[in-house]
Every structure is written in structure tokens, then in C-alpha cells.
Design an enzyme around this catalytic site. Structure first.
Site, PDB file in Angstrom:
ATOM      1  N   SER A 128       1.199 -32.991   4.221  1.00 30.96           N
ATOM      2  CA  SER A 128       0.249 -32.851   2.958  1.00 30.96           C
ATOM      3  C   SER A 128       0.870 -32.716   1.722  1.00 30.96           C
ATOM      4  O   SER A 128       1.870 -32.098   1.668  1.00 30.96           O
ATOM      5  CB  SER A 128      -0.697 -31.700   3.381  1.00 30.96           C
ATOM      6  OG  SER A 128      -1.257 -31.786   4.491  1.00 30.96           O
ATOM      7  N   GLU A 244      -1.431 -34.646  17.723  1.00 28.94           N
ATOM      8  CA  GLU A 244      -2.181 -33.346  17.087  1.00 28.94           C
ATOM      9  C   GLU A 244      -3.340 -33.066  17.153  1.00 28.94           C
ATOM     10  O   GLU A 244      -3.970 -31.936  17.465  1.00 28.94           O
ATOM     11  CB  GLU A 244      -1.793 -33.351  15.142  1.00 28.94           C
ATOM     12  CG  GLU A 244      -2.059 -32.184  14.586  1.00 28.94           C
ATOM     13  CD  GLU A 244      -1.546 -32.192  13.192  1.00 28.94           C
ATOM     14  OE1 GLU A 244      -1.387 -33.309  12.819  1.00 28.94           O
ATOM     15  OE2 GLU A 244      -1.541 -31.228  12.588  1.00 28.94           O
TER      16      GLU A 244
HETATM   17  C1  LIG Z   1      -3.947 -23.366   8.415  1.00 29.59           C
HETATM   18  C2  LIG Z   1      -3.481 -24.910   8.012  1.00 29.59           C
HETATM   19  C3  LIG Z   1      -2.445 -25.324   8.606  1.00 29.59           C
HETATM   20  C4  LIG Z   1      -1.919 -26.635   8.139  1.00 29.59           C
HETATM   21  N1  LIG Z   1      -0.727 -27.026   8.410  1.00 29.59           N
HETATM   22  C5  LIG Z   1      -0.152 -28.051   7.901  1.00 29.59           C
HETATM   23  C6  LIG Z   1       1.109 -28.740   8.396  1.00 29.59           C
HETATM   24  O1  LIG Z   1       1.627 -27.843   9.036  1.00 29.59           O
HETATM   25  N2  LIG Z   1       1.530 -29.531   7.791  1.00 29.59           N
HETATM   26  C7  LIG Z   1       0.731 -30.401   6.958  1.00 29.59           C
HETATM   27  O2  LIG Z   1       1.298 -31.302   6.442  1.00 29.59           O
HETATM   28  N3  LIG Z   1      -0.452 -30.004   6.524  1.00 29.59           N
HETATM   29  C8  LIG Z   1      -0.995 -28.974   7.119  1.00 29.59           C
HETATM   30  N4  LIG Z   1      -2.377 -28.760   6.671  1.00 29.59           N
HETATM   31  C9  LIG Z   1      -3.042 -29.455   5.841  1.00 29.59           C
HETATM   32  C10 LIG Z   1      -4.306 -29.972   6.426  1.00 29.59           C
HETATM   33  O3  LIG Z   1      -3.773 -31.303   7.059  1.00 29.59           O
HETATM   34  C11 LIG Z   1      -5.053 -30.658   5.153  1.00 29.59           C
HETATM   35  O4  LIG Z   1      -5.572 -29.412   4.674  1.00 29.59           O
HETATM   36  C12 LIG Z   1      -6.114 -31.412   5.594  1.00 29.59           C
HETATM   37  O5  LIG Z   1      -5.757 -32.805   6.099  1.00 29.59           O
HETATM   38  C13 LIG Z   1      -7.356 -31.791   4.620  1.00 29.59           C
HETATM   39  O6  LIG Z   1      -6.568 -32.074   3.453  1.00 29.59           O
HETATM   40  P1  LIG Z   1      -6.852 -31.245   1.920  1.00 29.59           P
HETATM   41  O7  LIG Z   1      -6.863 -29.641   2.274  1.00 29.59           O
HETATM   42  O8  LIG Z   1      -6.047 -31.942   0.733  1.00 29.59           O
HETATM   43  O9  LIG Z   1      -8.516 -31.650   1.784  1.00 29.59           O
HETATM   44  P2  LIG Z   1      -9.245 -32.574   0.970  1.00 29.59           P
HETATM   45  O10 LIG Z   1      -8.830 -34.002   1.480  1.00 29.59           O
HETATM   46  O11 LIG Z   1      -8.931 -32.513  -0.544  1.00 29.59           O
HETATM   47  O12 LIG Z   1     -10.680 -32.356   1.250  1.00 29.59           O
HETATM   48  C14 LIG Z   1     -11.457 -31.514   0.835  1.00 29.59           C
HETATM   49  C15 LIG Z   1     -13.025 -31.748   1.805  1.00 29.59           C
HETATM   50  O13 LIG Z   1     -13.495 -32.924   1.498  1.00 29.59           O
HETATM   51  C16 LIG Z   1     -13.776 -33.477   2.603  1.00 29.59           C
HETATM   52  N5  LIG Z   1     -13.370 -35.095   2.349  1.00 29.59           N
HETATM   53  C17 LIG Z   1     -12.400 -35.548   2.033  1.00 29.59           C
HETATM   54  N6  LIG Z   1     -12.323 -36.901   2.038  1.00 29.59           N
HETATM   55  C18 LIG Z   1     -13.436 -37.224   2.580  1.00 29.59           C
HETATM   56  C19 LIG Z   1     -14.159 -38.532   3.102  1.00 29.59           C
HETATM   57  N7  LIG Z   1     -13.564 -39.816   2.870  1.00 29.59           N
HETATM   58  N8  LIG Z   1     -15.481 -38.539   3.831  1.00 29.59           N
HETATM   59  C20 LIG Z   1     -16.041 -37.157   3.974  1.00 29.59           C
HETATM   60  N9  LIG Z   1     -15.528 -36.026   3.570  1.00 29.59           N
HETATM   61  C21 LIG Z   1     -14.299 -35.880   3.115  1.00 29.59           C
HETATM   62  C22 LIG Z   1     -12.808 -33.134   3.672  1.00 29.59           C
HETATM   63  O14 LIG Z   1     -13.254 -33.036   5.039  1.00 29.59           O
HETATM   64  C23 LIG Z   1     -12.769 -31.641   2.997  1.00 29.59           C
HETATM   65  O15 LIG Z   1     -13.951 -30.918   3.764  1.00 29.59           O
HETATM   66  C24 LIG Z   1      -2.645 -27.440   7.239  1.00 29.59           C
HETATM   67  C25 LIG Z   1      -3.852 -26.942   6.806  1.00 29.59           C
HETATM   68  C26 LIG Z   1      -4.396 -25.555   7.146  1.00 29.59           C
HETATM   69  C27 LIG Z   1      -5.876 -25.118   6.595  1.00 29.59           C
END
Ligand SMILES: Cc1cc2nc3c(=O)[nH]c(=O)nc-3n(C[C@H](O)[C@H](O)[C@H](O)COP(=O)(O)OP(=O)(O)OC[C@H]3O[C@@H](n4cnc5c(N)ncnc54)[C@H](O)[C@@H]3O)c2cc1C
Length: 389
Positions: A128, A244
Site C-alpha cells: 500500500s 491473503e
Molecule cells: C490493520 C491493517 C493492516 C494492514 N496491513 C497492511 C500491510 O501489511 N501491508 C500493506 O501493504 N497494506 C496493509 N494494509 C492496507 C490495506 O490493504 C488498505 O488499507 C486497503 O487495501 C484499502 O486501501 P486504502 O486504505 O487506501 O483505502 P481506499 O482505497 O482509499 O478506500 C477507501 C474506501 O473507499 C472504498 N472504495 C475504494 N475504491 C472503491 C471502488 N472502486 N468501489 C467501491 N468502493 C471503493 C473502499 O472499499 C474503502 O471503503 C493494512 C490495513 C489495515 C487496516
């Protein structure tokens, strides 16, 4: 599907149960999200590995027992039923290792898997970025060709346990001119103590310090640490993502054990049948059992040559919602005591319900959000038209 477990598989289960009964610490280890707990859990990985229990389904040459996937499921049921410690090596074992088995070289497997199995090298996932979570293919960190390897630059975020981990695997843009964002990405491994890497802890709801963001400034990575071909990182990453979301990271044993503990708690608290709370406890038991049966079905399908595929999205939505509902029910049963986390004197079950609840809140987000998984289920499993993106 034949649900009878063969005597040899039952013997394997019994061996695991005996080992766990003799080795699981009587008092839970400190949280693996703290420096002290991380070290204690690393030591636990070493103990597991010493008797070949850390990676039972891997080949023996890499520290495993060559166990079938069914045996792995049985082991996991025993593991969680015994209340054994969380796995600090899980990102390496469940995400990177299957990727290396599928896409790595013999040299990479020989070099990386042993130390991973023994807890000597704990891995973090560095996918991410601040503006690339769900839309991962928009990531901007770069890998630029240099003599004998690559130079990495950029920022990664939300990296679980990266504050204390040793190494990370990540995706980088290696060809900025590729025709589509999914192309021109490369999948690389790098040490977190390499020159040019800055690891900065990120605050979490429970205040634990292991979650981190990474800043990469001309970090050199040799060619030997590229997984798959340059520019083919997306294809390799999708194999990691399937693992995953699917069974391996969140095995059914985890939920059958938690649902069993929830039912015991309900009895302890004098729960009455026919009440709304009683029904929620029953729902959790049914959900966990359904996931367990789904697990058996899936490993028998995989054993017959099937693949994980888009069903991993289904699994991901199921386990994350089950985990949340199960912990919400426990907290409602416990009342105000349920809010006491580990460290508080009167915290029930060493605070494990409160800790489990805060962690379950993240389940619908990490490993790809449930909104995105529902889109994938609609398109790939139900054949519905693509949604608006
Ligand atoms: C506890 C925790 C551990 C994590 N560990 C890791 C890790 O070890 N390594 C790593 O790389 N990442 C990690 N992550 C990151 C995680 O993979 C991302 O938070 C996740 O993929 C969502 O991305 P974002 O936070 O950027 O949210 P965004 O992509 O900004 O999304 C925000 C909201 O909008 C919604 N949304 C976005 N696009 C769409 C769409 N096209 N259609 C419908 N809804 C949509 C999403 O579902 C979400 O509800 C972790 C996250 C958490 C919370």
C-alpha cells in the site's frame, strides 16, 4: 465429499495436539504488536520450527513436514483450540512463501524459506501507498535499473509489524511508460535495515507501535531479490493476494476455536436460550462451522487439482464479517468489562476479547476492502457487468 478423517490424519492431529499441550505457554505472550511481544513471538516461532510445526505443509527441505492441506487444516484447528500464540511470521509464511513456491527461483527458496520458517527473518508486506490502497495498480514507488540490481524510491504505508520486522516484499513501478498501470510493475524483496530505508511507526486505535510506514531513498536491491520477471509484478502479486484473502491467512480453526470460547463465555455468564444474544452466539457457531466445512471442501478441491481463484474474495468477506460479529457478541455479553484490554487487572481472558474486537474492525479493510471484494464476487463469480470505477 467424504468427511471421515483417515486414521493416519487423525494420528497427525493427535501428535500436534500432544506437542501443543506440552509447549503452549500457560500465560499468553505479550502482544506481538509491541517490541517485547514481537521478540517473545519470534522465540515461539523458533520453538515451533525446532520440531517442524511452524510450516507443516512445506516440503521437508525447507523445514516443513510435507503435510497435505487437510493436515494443515487439522493442525490449525488444534493450534487455535490450544490457545497458542499468534504467528508473528504470518505475512512471510502465508503471503510471500506461496508466492516464492509459485514464482521464485530455487536459489530464492533455498535462501529465504529456512530463516522465515525459523522466525529468524520476519517479513512485512510493503504494497500500500498513501494514495494506492484499493487501486493498488496506481502505485508510484519506483524501481530503476542500476548495475547488478535496482534502486527503490518512494513511500509505502500501512505495513503490519514493519516497525520490528527484518525484511519486506513490495511492488514497484519499473517501467513508467508501460501501456497500462498493471503493467511495468516489479515485485522485489528488500531488508528493512538497508541504507536508505526509514521505518516510521503509525498510530493504531489500540496504541500499539508495530504498524509502520516506510520511506525509501535510493535503496539498492540486487537482481537476486526480484521475484518473477521485471515488469511482471502484477501477475506475481495476484498469487500473493489470493493467499491473503483465502484460507491460509485466516484458517477456519481460528474461528471454530473463537466461537467455542464464545459459547463457553455465554454459558459462564448464565446466558438464556431464545434471547437475541443467545441467537447471535448460535449464529457465530454456525458461521464458524460453515467456514470449517467450506475449508474442507476447498482443500479437497485443491487436492484434486483445482485452483483458489476468485473464490478467495468470497472467503475474505466471510471470515472478516464472522470475526467482527463474533467479537461484537462477546463484548455485548461482557458488558463494561469487555472494554478492558490486556494489561488491565480485571480484563476477562487477559483482554483477548477487547484486543480481538479492535483487530476485527480492520478485517473488512486489510487484504483488500470488502467493498472491492464484493465487486470481484459480482463480476467474476456471478458474471454481473463491471461496476463504475
Ligand atoms: C490493520 C491493517 C493492516 C494492514 N496491513 C497492511 C500491510 O501489511 N501491508 C500493506 O501493504 N497494506 C496493509 N494494509 C492496507 C490495506 O490493504 C488498505 O488499507 C486497503 O487495501 C484499502 O486501501 P486504502 O486504505 O487506501 O483505502 P481506499 O482505497 O482509499 O478506500 C477507501 C474506501 O473507499 C472504498 N472504495 C475504494 N475504491 C472503491 C471502488 N472502486 N468501489 C467501491 N468502493 C471503493 C473502499 O472499499 C474503502 O471503503 C493494512 C490495513 C489495515 C487496516
Amino acid at each position: 465429499m467424504d468427511l471421515d478423517i483417515a486414521p493416519a490424519d487423525e494420528a497427525f492431529r493427535a501428535e500436534a495436539r500432544d506437542w501443543l499441550a506440552a509447549h503452549v505457554p500457560a500465560v499468553p505472550l505479550p502482544s506481538l504488536e509491541t517490541a517485547e511481544g514481537f521478540a517473545a513471538h519470534r522465540e515461539w516461532e523458533r520453538q515451533l520450527a525446532a520440531d517442524r510445526w511452524s510450516v507443516v505443509s512445506w516440503p521437508r527441505e525447507h523445514g516443513g513436514r510435507d503435510a497435505s492441506l487437510l493436515r494443515w487444516l487439522l493442525f490449525e484447528e488444534e493450534y487455535y483450540a490450544a490457545g497458542a500464540p499468534g504467528r508473528v511470521g504470518q505475512n512471510g509464511i502465508h503471503l510471500l512463501a506461496p508466492t516464492l513456491f509459485e514464482h521464485g527461483t530455487d536459489e530464492q527458496r533455498a535462501r529465504v524459506l529456512g530463516p522465515m520458517a525459523r522466525g529468524e527473518a520476519v517479513w512485512a508486506q510493503a504494497w500500500s501507498e498513501p494514495e494506492s490502497g484499493s487501486d493498488l495498480a496506481s502505485l508510484r514507488s519506483t524501481a530503476v535499473r542500476t548495475d547488478g540490481g535496482w534502486l527503490l524510491n518512494g513511500q509505502k504505508t500501512w505495513s503490519s509489524r514493519a516497525a520490528f520486522a527484518d525484511r519486506a516484499f513490495g511492488l514497484f513501478r519499473s517501467d513508467p511508460d508501460a501501456a497500462r498501470p498493471h503493467q511495468g510493475l516489479s515485485y522485489l524483496m528488500f531488508p528493512l535495515d538497508a541504507p536508505g530505508v526509514t521505518v516510521r511507526p503509525l498510530g493504531r486505535l489500540d496504541g500499539k507501535p508495530a504498524f509502520a510506514e516506510l520511506f525509501l531513498d535510493d535503496v539498492f536491491v540486487p537482481d537476486a531479490d526480484l521475484i518473477g520477471a521485471p515488469g511482471q509484478g502484477w501477475r506475481v502479486a495476484m498469487s500473493t493476494a489470493g493467499n491473503e484473502r483465502g484460507l491460509t491467512l485466516r484458517s477456519p480453526g481460528r474461528f471454530t476455536a473463537a466461537a467455542g470460547r464464545l459459547a463457553a463465555l455465554w454459558h459462564e455468564m448464565g446466558g438464556t436460550a431464545g434471547t437475541a444474544l443467545g441467537e447471535r452466539v448460535a449464529d457465530a457457531l454456525i458461521g464458524a462451522r460453515a467456514y470449517q466445512l467450506f475449508g474442507y471442501a476447498q482443500v479437497s478441491r485443491l487436492g484434486a487439482g483445482g485452483a483458489v481463484g476468485a473464490e478467495s474474495s468470497l472467503t475474505k468477506v466471510f471470515w472478516s464479517e464472522l470475526d467482527l460479529a463474533l467479537h461484537e457478541t462477546a463484548l455485548d455479553l461482557l458488558g463494561p468489562y469487555g472494554a478492558l484490554a490486556d494489561g488491565a487487572d480485571e480484563a476477562p481472558a487477559h483482554g483477548s476479547w477487547a484486543d480481538g474486537y479492535t483487530f476485527s474492525l480492520a478485517g473488512p479493510i486489510y487484504a483488500g476492502t470488502n467493498e472491492i471484494q464484493r465487486d470481484l464476487i459480482a463480476e467474476r463469480l456471478l458474471g454481473l457487468p463491471k461496476g463504475r470505477r
